[in-house]
Each structure stands twice: as structure tokens, then as C-alpha cells.
Design an enzyme around this catalytic site. Structure first.
Site, PDB file in Angstrom:
ATOM      1  N   GLY A 133       0.833  -1.208   0.000  1.00 28.93           N
ATOM      2  CA  GLY A 133       0.000   0.000   0.000  1.00 28.93           C
ATOM      3  C   GLY A 133       0.860   1.246   0.000  1.00 28.93           C
ATOM      4  N   SER A 135       1.854   3.452  -3.373  1.00 23.81           N
ATOM      5  CA  SER A 135       1.568   4.510  -4.367  1.00 23.81           C
ATOM      6  C   SER A 135       0.197   5.141  -4.160  1.00 23.81           C
ATOM      7  CB  SER A 135       1.622   3.921  -5.778  1.00 23.81           C
ATOM      8  OG  SER A 135       2.808   3.220  -5.964  1.00 23.81           O
ATOM      9  N   SER A 167      -1.396  -4.188  -6.464  1.00 28.75           N
ATOM     10  CA  SER A 167      -1.415  -5.493  -7.116  1.00 28.75           C
ATOM     11  C   SER A 167      -2.184  -6.491  -6.262  1.00 28.75           C
ATOM     12  CB  SER A 167       0.018  -5.998  -7.296  1.00 28.75           C
ATOM     13  OG  SER A 167       0.730  -5.097  -8.099  1.00 28.75           O
ATOM     14  N   GLU A 251      11.894  -6.033  -3.429  1.00 31.57           N
ATOM     15  CA  GLU A 251      11.028  -5.984  -4.608  1.00 31.57           C
ATOM     16  C   GLU A 251      11.823  -5.770  -5.899  1.00 31.57           C
ATOM     17  OE1 GLU A 251       7.738  -3.247  -4.217  1.00 31.57           O
ATOM     18  OE2 GLU A 251       7.221  -3.440  -6.332  1.00 31.57           O
TER      19      GLU A 251
HETATM   20  C1  LIG Z   1       2.048  -3.422 -12.911  1.00 26.69           C
HETATM   21  C2  LIG Z   1       2.213  -2.466 -11.746  1.00 26.69           C
HETATM   22  C3  LIG Z   1       2.004  -2.924 -10.459  1.00 26.69           C
HETATM   23  C4  LIG Z   1       2.129  -2.050  -9.375  1.00 26.69           C
HETATM   24  N1  LIG Z   1       1.857  -2.528  -8.129  1.00 26.69           N
HETATM   25  C5  LIG Z   1       1.896  -1.680  -7.085  1.00 26.69           C
HETATM   26  C6  LIG Z   1       1.500  -2.123  -5.780  1.00 26.69           C
HETATM   27  O1  LIG Z   1       1.121  -3.276  -5.586  1.00 26.69           O
HETATM   28  N2  LIG Z   1       1.526  -1.234  -4.766  1.00 26.69           N
HETATM   29  C7  LIG Z   1       1.919   0.061  -4.949  1.00 26.69           C
HETATM   30  O2  LIG Z   1       1.943   0.804  -3.974  1.00 26.69           O
HETATM   31  N3  LIG Z   1       2.293   0.524  -6.164  1.00 26.69           N
HETATM   32  C8  LIG Z   1       2.275  -0.319  -7.235  1.00 26.69           C
HETATM   33  N4  LIG Z   1       2.619   0.149  -8.488  1.00 26.69           N
HETATM   34  C9  LIG Z   1       2.929   1.555  -8.659  1.00 26.69           C
HETATM   35  C10 LIG Z   1       4.356   1.877  -9.045  1.00 26.69           C
HETATM   36  O3  LIG Z   1       5.223   1.719  -7.958  1.00 26.69           O
HETATM   37  C11 LIG Z   1       4.342   3.320  -9.585  1.00 26.69           C
HETATM   38  O4  LIG Z   1       3.618   3.280 -10.812  1.00 26.69           O
HETATM   39  C12 LIG Z   1       5.709   3.877  -9.824  1.00 26.69           C
HETATM   40  O5  LIG Z   1       6.379   4.069  -8.600  1.00 26.69           O
HETATM   41  C13 LIG Z   1       5.657   5.214 -10.607  1.00 26.69           C
HETATM   42  O6  LIG Z   1       4.791   6.118 -10.002  1.00 26.69           O
HETATM   43  P1  LIG Z   1       3.628   6.817 -10.842  1.00 26.69           P
HETATM   44  O7  LIG Z   1       2.849   5.766 -11.559  1.00 26.69           O
HETATM   45  O8  LIG Z   1       2.899   7.742  -9.925  1.00 26.69           O
HETATM   46  O9  LIG Z   1       4.358   7.665 -11.971  1.00 26.69           O
HETATM   47  P2  LIG Z   1       4.983   9.142 -11.809  1.00 26.69           P
HETATM   48  O10 LIG Z   1       5.716   9.244 -10.525  1.00 26.69           O
HETATM   49  O11 LIG Z   1       3.915  10.137 -12.101  1.00 26.69           O
HETATM   50  O12 LIG Z   1       6.029   9.114 -12.987  1.00 26.69           O
HETATM   51  C14 LIG Z   1       5.651   9.291 -14.354  1.00 26.69           C
HETATM   52  C15 LIG Z   1       6.915   9.405 -15.167  1.00 26.69           C
HETATM   53  O13 LIG Z   1       7.669  10.545 -14.726  1.00 26.69           O
HETATM   54  C16 LIG Z   1       8.992  10.163 -14.396  1.00 26.69           C
HETATM   55  N5  LIG Z   1       9.487  10.896 -13.226  1.00 26.69           N
HETATM   56  C17 LIG Z   1       8.826  11.111 -12.063  1.00 26.69           C
HETATM   57  N6  LIG Z   1       9.614  11.762 -11.191  1.00 26.69           N
HETATM   58  C18 LIG Z   1      10.811  11.926 -11.807  1.00 26.69           C
HETATM   59  C19 LIG Z   1      12.064  12.493 -11.409  1.00 26.69           C
HETATM   60  N7  LIG Z   1      12.237  13.003 -10.182  1.00 26.69           N
HETATM   61  N8  LIG Z   1      13.102  12.482 -12.297  1.00 26.69           N
HETATM   62  C20 LIG Z   1      12.930  11.945 -13.535  1.00 26.69           C
HETATM   63  N9  LIG Z   1      11.771  11.396 -13.953  1.00 26.69           N
HETATM   64  C21 LIG Z   1      10.732  11.366 -13.112  1.00 26.69           C
HETATM   65  C22 LIG Z   1       8.895   8.689 -14.044  1.00 26.69           C
HETATM   66  O14 LIG Z   1      10.124   8.049 -14.186  1.00 26.69           O
HETATM   67  C23 LIG Z   1       7.855   8.184 -15.006  1.00 26.69           C
HETATM   68  O15 LIG Z   1       8.438   7.891 -16.254  1.00 26.69           O
HETATM   69  C24 LIG Z   1       2.502  -0.706  -9.583  1.00 26.69           C
HETATM   70  C25 LIG Z   1       2.728  -0.242 -10.891  1.00 26.69           C
HETATM   71  C26 LIG Z   1       2.575  -1.099 -11.964  1.00 26.69           C
HETATM   72  C27 LIG Z   1       2.803  -0.556 -13.351  1.00 26.69           C
END
Ligand SMILES: Cc1cc2nc3c(=O)[nH]c(=O)nc-3n(C[C@H](O)[C@H](O)[C@H](O)COP(=O)(O)OP(=O)(O)OC[C@H]3O[C@@H](n4cnc5c(N)ncnc54)[C@H](O)[C@@H]3O)c2cc1C
Length: 386
Positions: A133, A135, A167, A251
Site C-alpha cells: 500500500g 503509491s 497489485s 522488490e
Molecule cells: C504493474 C504495476 C504494479 C504495481 N503494483 C503496485 C503495488 O502493488 N503497490 C503500490 O503501492 N504501487 C504499485 N505500483 C505503482 C508503481 O510503484 C508506480 O507506478 C511507480 O512508482 C511510478 O509512479 P507513478 O505511476 O505515480 O508515476 P509518476 O511518478 O507520475 O512518474 C511518471 C513518469 O515521470 C517520471 N518521473 C517522475 N519523477 C521523476 C524524477 N524526479 N526524475 C525523472 N523522472 C521522473 C517517471 O520516471 C515516469 O516515467 C505498480 C505499478 C505497476 C505498473
């Protein structure tokens, strides 16, 4: 040079691990023969509660934990070998995957004695599952800016907020929630705590999110005034950031970071067959060589974690290189299929299906578990560059 700070010492699998590998392969072959494990035409990690129970009965969940918590006291490399075999077969291990890989590691390291005794044996028995828990809709990469909060009430806490991309939370009974229990002050990592939250608690809503492959694998969770008892605070209040970053090392570094599309490589090799052209052999060889180098790096982290160390930067390197590799591998497989004129609607239909599924999944490889740009930031900090 500063790079010497990173440590990758590839371990050698002790001889007896080969027989464990054989045992897993024989079990998988039996499952396949009985129809319980169809030959996969996908790369997805699927849920099968009966299969999870069978693995638990064989002692292949909680393999490295102490026996007093339901574990089996095997080594990290034994667990690594079993995981490789299960991933190579695309076995349906989704249900217990997160609990076994990371939630239990957090509880073992930070949880109270009562928590260890209550949750770990049920995870090892294949009964209880967890989802991370972490994101939130406005806090993924910048996790410390999360807004889910908990307010102290008599006997516990009241949680308000939302989590996303969780997930398997439609199958899991619990989430390890990261939330704010104190204002951040100057250090945003301060004042975050971790709770074990029962997903059947009143006030929780779980809404499915269907992914690009058309599968229901993750969800959005809504917490509306959800009560969490004091006994479910993991370790110390305010230690949540430390716990979350430790969890991420588990992870980010396992064989799943270079094996997500292994099924595709196996199907492609079979379809190319013995008459593969010299250029196809060269391409396949290069992919295998890269995969084996990643494997060595990832195995060395498994050993460091077993030693109680926190190889967060090394894990970020494996995550970045491994997931970029498995993403590029899908594109390379697609090109090879085209160049070698493999007819996907004929005898290689299964290869076409695996390719379709892998293409849909591969986009997320460099995002889940922390985006690749974030991994590079972690590595740069380790090198003293930021
Ligand atoms: C299949 C899948 C399963 C998942 N399962 C879980 C789960 O079980 N529990 C959970 O908590 N989360 C889960 N996640 C979430 C995952 O950890 C996040 O998607 C990830 O950390 C990215 O965060 P975001 O989606 O908010 O993207 P954002 O943070 O909005 O990022 C979008 C883009 O901007 C870029 N970016 C952001 N900040 C920067 C920076 N400072 N410098 C350069 N580039 C940057 C990123 O690299 C990315 O390309 C899952 C994601 C996926 C795809």
C-alpha cells in the site's frame, strides 16, 4: 573510484540446489500432465489458490524464514532457484507472491513478536496474502509526498485516503499501508508509519483497474475513516520510510526483474528450432549472455539481503538494467519473428499469443517497483553524483 562502493559478488549455487531444482521441475511436470498447469500462452503471473496451497505444502513459501514463524530455514539461493523454476514455467504464483517476497520480509525485520507469530505462519501456509500500500494517485515516484493519513483515536487509528496500482488487492486479505501519522516538518520522510490493514475492514472500497493486457491485476483502494487497531502498527511509529525503502530492495532485485518475459524467449527459441539462421543464433546468444550477467548480479543481492545488509543501490542497478533488458527483449523477439519469417498464424500460434501478451505487459516493466528514472537517481546518489 566511487563505483567500487557497489558490490556484486556472484555466488555459486551449491551442488544440492540442482536436486532441489529437479524436484521443482518434476512437480511442475506432474502438474502439467494432470492439466492443473496448462502450457502458458502468456507471460502474466496468474492467481491459483490451489496451486499456492500445493507450493505451501512442499515448503516453497516462506522458504528462508525461521521455523518458529512457519518458515523452512532454507537459504536465499535455494529460494532463488525455486523462484527461477516457477517463473520459467509461468506458474500461477500471483496470490502469495507479494507476501512471500516482501511483506513477510518487512514483518520479520520490523514487526512485533505478536505480528510475526500471527501473520507469517498463515502466509507460509498459503492462506493469507498481502498487497503493498504505497503509491497514490498523486504520489508514485515522489512517494514521500503521499497524503493518506491516520489520526490517533482510542485503541487505534482512523485512516483516510486512497492508494493506487495495488497489485492483487482483490485477492489479498491485507495491505501494508504507508501513511502519514505526523506532519512532515522539514524532512518529508519523517512522520510516516506502516500499518497492517485488514482489507475487509468497514470503510474500504477496492475498485478494479484493467491493465493494457485486458487483465484485472491491480486496483485502487479507498480508505474512508477506516479503523486500524494499535496492535497493527508495524514496528515503531514514524519508521515507515525506512521500512518502505527496505521492502523495495526485496522488490527490486529478484529473478522476476529479468525473467518477466522469459516465456517469450523460450517459445521463440523453440520456434526458431535447429534451423535458425546464423544471425538469429547471434541475436539469441546476445540476449542469453545479457540475461545470465543480470542473473549473477541479482543472485549476489539475494545473498546480501540474507546477510541482513541493505543493498538498495545495487538493487536499483539490477532493477534498471534488468527491466530495460526484458523490455528490449520483447522488441528484439518481435523483430526476429519478422526477419526470420516465422508464421504466427500457423504452427507458431502460441508464440504469437505470448508475444501479444508480452508486448502489453512489457510497457510496465520499467515503471512497477519504481520507475527507471528514479532508479537512476538512486544509483547517482550512491555514486555521490547528486
Ligand atoms: C504493474 C504495476 C504494479 C504495481 N503494483 C503496485 C503495488 O502493488 N503497490 C503500490 O503501492 N504501487 C504499485 N505500483 C505503482 C508503481 O510503484 C508506480 O507506478 C511507480 O512508482 C511510478 O509512479 P507513478 O505511476 O505515480 O508515476 P509518476 O511518478 O507520475 O512518474 C511518471 C513518469 O515521470 C517520471 N518521473 C517522475 N519523477 C521523476 C524524477 N524526479 N526524475 C525523472 N523522472 C521522473 C517517471 O520516471 C515516469 O516515467 C505498480 C505499478 C505497476 C505498473
Amino acid at each position: 573510484m566511487t563505483a567500487a562502493r557497489f558490490e556484486f559478488t556472484p555466488p555459486v549455487f551449491p551442488g544440492h540446489i540442482e536436486s532441489l531444482r529437479e524436484e521443482v521441475r518434476a512437480f511442475l511436470a506432474e502438474e502439467r500432465a494432470s492439466g492443473a498447469l496448462p502450457r502458458p500462452n502468456y507471460v502474466s503471473m496468474l492467481v491459483s489458490l490451489p496451486f499456492t496451497k500445493k507450493l505451501a505444502e512442499r515448503g516453497w513459501i516462506g522458504m528462508t524464514w525461521p521455523a518458529e514463524y512457519g518458515g523452512h530455514e532454507r537459504t536465499a539461493l535455494e529460494r532463488y532457484a525455486v523462484t527461477e523454476e516457477l517463473l520459467a514455467a509461468c506458474a500461477p504464483i500471483r496470490a502469495h507472491w507479494v507476501a512471500d517476497r516482501q511483506s513477510a520480509a518487512v514483518l520479520l525485520r520490523f514487526g512485533t513478536e505478536e505480528q510475526k507469530r500471527k501473520y507469517l505462519p498463515r502466509i507460509a501456509a498459503g492462506d493469507w496474502f498481502f498487497t503493498p500500500g504505497l503509491s497514490e494517485p498523486d504520489a508514485g515516484s515522489d512517494l514521500a509526498s503521499l497524503r493518506t493519513s491516520a489520526t490517533k483515536v482510542e485503541g487505534g487509528w482512523r485512516v483516510q485516503g486512497t492508494k493506487i496500482w495495488n497489485s492483487n488487492s482483490h485477492v489479498a486479505q491485507y495491505t501494508l499501508l504507508l501513511c502519514r501519522t505526523e506532519p512532515a516538518g522539514e524532512d518529508r520522510h519523517h512522520g510516516l508509519s506502516r500499518f497492517i490493514v485488514d482489507l475487509s475492514s468497514p470503510g474500504i472500497q477496492i475498485r478494479p483497474i484493467i491493465n493494457l493486457a485486458g487483465e484485472h491485476d491491480f486496483n485502487q483502494l479507498y480508505f474512508d475513516d477506516v479503523f486500524v487497531p494499535d496492535e497493527n502498527v508495524v514496528g515503531e511509529l514514524g519508521n515507515g520510510w525506512n521500512q518502505a525503502t527496505t521492502e523495495l530492495a526485496y522488490e527490486r532485485s529478484g529473478p522476476e526483474r529479468w525473467m518477466s518475459s522469459f516465456r517469450l524467449l523460450a517459445e521463440l527459441t523453440e520456434a526458431l528450432g535447429e534451423d535458425a539462421s546464423p544471425s538469429a543464433c547471434r541475436e539469441l546468444g546476445a540476449l542469453l549472455a545479457e540475461m545470465l550477467a543480470l542473473r549473477q548480479m541479482s543472485m549476489s543481492i539475494a545473498v546480501m539481503l540474507e546477510q541482513g545488509r541493505a543493498p538498495n543501490q545495487e538493487a536499483a542497478i539490477v532493477k534498471d538494467l534488468g527491466t530495460c533488458f526484458e523490455q528490449a527483449m520483447v522488441a528484439k523477439a518481435r523483430d526476429l519473428i519478422h526477419e526470420e519469417g516465422i508464421e504466427l498464424h500457423g504452427g507458431a500460434r502460441r508464440l504469437g499469443e505470448v508475444l501479444d501478451n508480452a508486448q502489453a505487459w512489457s510497457i510496465c516493466y520499467t515503471i512497477r517497483g519504481g520507475a527507471k528514472e528514479i532508479m537512476r537517481g538512486v544509483i547517482a546518489r550512491g555514486l555521490g553524483l547528486r
